[in-house]
Design an enzyme around this catalytic site. Structure first.
Site, short mmCIF file in Angstrom:
data_model
loop_
_atom_site.label_atom_id
_atom_site.label_comp_id
_atom_site.label_asym_id
_atom_site.label_seq_id
_atom_site.Cartn_x
_atom_site.Cartn_y
_atom_site.Cartn_z
N THR A 117 0.82 -1.21 0.00
CA THR A 117 0.00 0.00 0.00
C THR A 117 0.86 1.26 0.00
OG1 THR A 117 -1.53 1.30 1.36
CG2 THR A 117 -0.15 -0.26 2.52
N TYR A 141 -1.58 -0.07 9.95
CA TYR A 141 -1.89 -0.73 8.68
C TYR A 141 -0.68 -0.61 7.73
CZ TYR A 141 -3.75 -1.39 4.01
OH TYR A 141 -3.92 -1.78 2.70
#
Ligand code: UDP
Length: 327
Positions: A117, A141
């Site tokens: 990501t 995350y």
């Protein structure tokens, strides 16, 4: 035909990847614990229920299908939750991925495609986000995904594991044939929440902060159509098959849209008003995440063809109207 082990194949991106793999002549084997995925999204190959942390179950599945490669999508992916429950992100995303990678190496399956990501980059003022940008994740995350990238590098040096790492920007849209689409429970993503609000299925959308340092004060993101995104994964698989070695690719179009711009485009595409109110910032959000790289285009031959905001919203809206949301 080669089997590809697709972790998270019952989820939003994984299910679209399975469709793309089937079309490209592979047999996608979905491995999913169904905590956030949906069994009825597994339509394009066999399903094996299991957890990433369950090594013996993974060994069984690797032995049964002898996959040529792994595509690893399964992960927890909510920034807000990652802020409040970081331990779950480290245990599931890092611990689970480590177990999977160890099982893959033990089975001799050494080609690995990983969903990372742009949240691994974190906040950078006036810096083009390319694959060499320093990774300073703002939340657990992003940190957990960066952790897995590090594991992949270490396992390459030790065991010859080859990986293609994709750092996604924001993924939106749905299969234009509406066989699969986006459905999270709970939903936290902008586009599906907005379509629900338009449709009266949820309360008004809350815009998280209008005091960012952007032209209209709302956060800017680079949105990619899910079908373009998964096409890059098939190209990544071929890259590995051709022995081109490990590489990292950003997957974004280089065009940013603010939250208010996405709302405006949705109004145009659906011809309906978007009920929204202004709220405070959401913890862990970066001001602007836009890809400054076209390595995926120049090296992988990736050409996003559906990633206009209009098309992403139109395809998401078509899927939305099939009623799949009414589970
Ligand atoms: N966003 C928002 N309201 C919502 C959900 C998201 O204003 O209910 C904003 C969020 O702050 C971010 C953008 O929309 O700037 C995209 O958020 P999303 O959760 O879809 O993806 P993320 O960028 O967190 O991966």
């Amino acid at each position: 035909m080669a089997h590809i082990l697709v972790t998270g194949g019952a989820g939003y991106i994984g299910s679209h990847a399975c469709k793309a793999l089937e079309r490209a002549g592979y047999i996608p084997v979905t491995y999913d614990n169904l905590v956030t995925g949906w069994q009825d999204a597994v339509k394009f190959g066999p399903f094996e229920q299991g957890d990433l942390n369950d090594r013996s179950r993974l060994d069984e599945v690797f032995a049964k299908y002898q996959p040529a490669a792994v595509m690893h999508f399964a992960a927890l992916s909510q920034v807000g939750e990652a802020m409040s429950q970081p331990g779950r992100y480290w245990a599931n995303n890092v611990g689970g991925s480590l177990t999977l990678i160890e099982a893959a190496v033990a089975a001799g399956c050494l080609d690995f495609v990983f969903s990372s990501t742009c949240a691994t980059y974190g906040e950078h003022d006036n810096v083009v986000l390319d694959e060499n940008t320093t990774q300073l994740p703002l939340n657990a995350y992003g940190a957990s995904k960066r952790g897995v990238e590090n594991i992949l590098r270490d396992f390459e040096m030790a065991y010859g594991l080859r990986s293609v790492i994709f750092r996604y920007f924001n993924v939106a849209g749905a299969d234009p044939e509406a066989e699969v689409g986006e459905f999270h429970q709970p939903e936290t993503h902008l586009v599906p929440l907005m379509l629900d609000a338009i449709d009266g299925k949820r309360d008004a959308l809350t815009v998280f902060g209008t005091d960012y340092d952007t032209p209209d004060g709302t956060c800017i993101r680079d949105y990619v159509h899910v079908c373009d995104l998964v096409d890059a994964h098939v190209l990544g698989l071929k890259w590995l098959e051709e022995g081109k070695g490990s590489e990292v690719f950003n997957l974004g179009t280089g065009t940013g849209f603010s939250v208010m711009e996405v709302i405006e485009q949705s109004r145009t595409v659906t011809n309906r008003e978007v009920p929204y109110s202004i709220g405070p910032r959401r913890a862990g959000d970066c001001t602007k995440l836009v890809s400054g790289s076209n390595r995926a285009t120049t090296e992988l031959g990736w050409t996003p063809t559906r990633s206009t905001m209009q098309q992403m919203i139109a395809d998401a809206w078509r899927w939305h109207q099939t009623g799949h949301y009414d589970r």
